[in-house]
Design an enzyme around this catalytic site. Structure first.
Site, PDB file in Angstrom:
ATOM      1  N   SER A  65       0.795  -1.233   0.000  1.00 16.14           N
ATOM      2  CA  SER A  65       0.000   0.000   0.000  1.00 16.14           C
ATOM      3  C   SER A  65       0.830   1.286   0.000  1.00 16.14           C
ATOM      4  CB  SER A  65      -0.937   0.037   1.200  1.00 16.14           C
ATOM      5  OG  SER A  65      -2.111  -0.663   0.894  1.00 16.14           O
ATOM      6  N   LYS A  68       0.305   3.180  -3.010  1.00 21.16           N
ATOM      7  CA  LYS A  68      -0.923   3.974  -3.188  1.00 21.16           C
ATOM      8  C   LYS A  68      -0.616   5.459  -3.127  1.00 21.16           C
ATOM      9  CE  LYS A  68      -3.906   0.329  -1.429  1.00 21.16           C
ATOM     10  NZ  LYS A  68      -4.551  -0.284  -0.278  1.00 21.16           N
ATOM     11  N   TYR A 190      -3.613  -3.055 -10.376  1.00 26.65           N
ATOM     12  CA  TYR A 190      -3.491  -2.803  -8.939  1.00 26.65           C
ATOM     13  C   TYR A 190      -2.521  -3.804  -8.293  1.00 26.65           C
ATOM     14  CZ  TYR A 190      -4.811  -2.670  -4.012  1.00 26.65           C
ATOM     15  OH  TYR A 190      -4.771  -2.606  -2.640  1.00 26.65           O
ATOM     16  N   TYR A 242      -3.978   3.143   7.887  1.00 23.89           N
ATOM     17  CA  TYR A 242      -5.163   2.314   8.102  1.00 23.89           C
ATOM     18  C   TYR A 242      -6.068   2.922   9.173  1.00 23.89           C
ATOM     19  CZ  TYR A 242      -2.071  -0.834   5.589  1.00 23.89           C
ATOM     20  OH  TYR A 242      -1.221  -1.371   4.678  1.00 23.89           O
ATOM     21  N   VAL A 260       1.191  -3.429   3.904  1.00 20.33           N
ATOM     22  CA  VAL A 260       1.216  -4.711   4.618  1.00 20.33           C
ATOM     23  C   VAL A 260       2.497  -5.515   4.371  1.00 20.33           C
ATOM     24  CG1 VAL A 260      -1.303  -4.935   4.817  1.00 20.33           C
ATOM     25  CG2 VAL A 260      -0.118  -5.953   2.843  1.00 20.33           C
TER      26      VAL A 260
HETATM   27  N1  GLU Z   1      -2.060  -5.346  -2.095  1.00 24.99           N
HETATM   28  C1  GLU Z   1      -2.607  -5.298  -0.768  1.00 24.99           C
HETATM   29  C2  GLU Z   1      -4.103  -5.535  -0.782  1.00 24.99           C
HETATM   30  O1  GLU Z   1      -4.788  -5.011  -1.591  1.00 24.99           O
HETATM   31  C3  GLU Z   1      -2.262  -3.987  -0.195  1.00 24.99           C
HETATM   32  C4  GLU Z   1      -2.757  -3.856   1.179  1.00 24.99           C
HETATM   33  C5  GLU Z   1      -1.937  -2.939   1.989  1.00 24.99           C
HETATM   34  O2  GLU Z   1      -0.712  -2.881   1.933  1.00 24.99           O
HETATM   35  O3  GLU Z   1      -2.593  -2.236   2.766  1.00 24.99           O
HETATM   36  O4  GLU Z   1      -4.607  -6.258   0.012  1.00 24.99           O
END
Ligand code: GLU
Length: 306
Positions: A65, A68, A190, A242, A260
């Site tokens: 993430s 992102k 993604y 989060y 994560v």
């Molecule tokens: N690729 C992970 C998912 O979509 C990213 C989640 C994350 O790092 O928060 O579950």
């Protein structure tokens, strides 16, 4: 007076030792469950180009993430405020992969850092670029000055094969008209974007534009204007870690984005970026040791935004 970053990193490295091994690996992506939990690295990239690092700071890890943030910066730089008609700017108060909120908010995700919001950003990039996954990769190669940065194909495949929740969210949003491209194409992009690997040193350098009002300190390239750069930092502070963003702000006091894979990128405005990696996650999905290391960093340097 400038903090003695090298000495402070040594202190933090010693202090985290009793915590190493705690937390859980992100086993819901099978490939991530193979990462040794005892890894720890940390790097500080100062805006004058000086780098301080400790532990496994040169080892590449799965950004997940954290990407992102870069996808959002790319979409924001191209589309401007138009993105806010499709995704909100409020903390979600729910886990990053929650579906429930989407139902009562009619397919408009709370913010671009929860999975649903990130899927909308990927959809925007999928409309904008011939290959959105490559566009994000190239953007991150440019920002880190590391052309060798790449996808981890095994991690991408592993996440793609188990992307049931993300696919459900994407279909759901498409049902509300908030996803314009083919769901499978968006999920492919993604998962590949999330699989990008970088080291702490590379990540801290790649994020440095966020500490300097949107301009890359070492190249002078303006990635974002001042105002969008400010807004990105605000989103990191309120939504970047989060459902623990409040506690993270309380403990660390810096804008940050976690993933994560156990990585966290934090911004000390006007001074530096700090990247930390340790794959054991706390109950909210943030690196347990990484959060503690950043808490100690802001305590020891007296550098937080508060
Ligand atoms: N690729 C992970 C998912 O979509 C990213 C989640 C994350 O790092 O928060 O579950």
């Amino acid at each position: 007076m400038r903090p003695d970053y090298a000495a402070i990193l040594e202190t933090i490295h010693a202090e985290v030792q009793p915590l190493i091994g705690q937390g859980e690996l992100a086993g819901y992506i099978p490939e991530l469950a193979k990462v040794p939990i005892e890894r720890f690295g940390m790097a500080v990239y100062r805006l004058d180009g000086t780098v301080h690092s400790i532990g496994d700071a040169a080892a590449r890890f799965s950004l997940q993430s954290v990407t992102k943030l870069f996808a959002l910066a790319l979409a924001f730089s191209r589309e401007g405020d138009a993105i806010w008609s499709r995704v909100g700017r409020e903390p979600s108060g729910n886990p990053f992969n929650s579906l429930v909120q989407l139902e009562y908010e009619r397919g408009i995700p709370r913010n671009p850092f929860i999975n649903a919001g990130a899927l909308v950003i990927t959809d925007i990039l999928t409309s904008r670029f011939v290959q959105a996954d490559l566009a994000v990769l190239q953007f991150m190669q440019m920002l880190s000055n590391e052309p060798g940065i790449d996808f981890d194909q095994a991690v991408a495949r592993s996440e793609r094969a188990t992307a049931h929740r993300n696919s459900a969210m994407a279909h759901f949003m498409k049902g509300f008209g908030n996803l314009h491209n083919d769901v499978d194409r968006v999920i492919d992009n993604y998962c590949r974007q999330c699989s990008i690997t970088m080291s702490c040193v590379e990540l801290a350098r790649a994020g440095s534009f966020l500490a300097q009002h949107g301009t890359v300190p070492w190249s002078g390239v303006k990635v974002l204007e001042r105002s969008p750069a400010k807004r990105l930092n605000a989103l990191m502070l309120t939504c970047g870690t989060y459902d623990a963003a409040g506690d993270f702000a309380y403990r660390v006091g810096l804008p940050a984005k976690s993933g994560v894979g156990g990585g966290i990128l934090a911004v000390v405005p006007g001074e530096a970026t700090v990247a930390v990696w340790s794959p054991g996650l706390d109950a909210n999905g943030n690196s347990l040791v990484g959060t503690y290391a950043l808490e100690r960093f802001t305590d020891l340097t007296a550098q937080s935004i508060f």
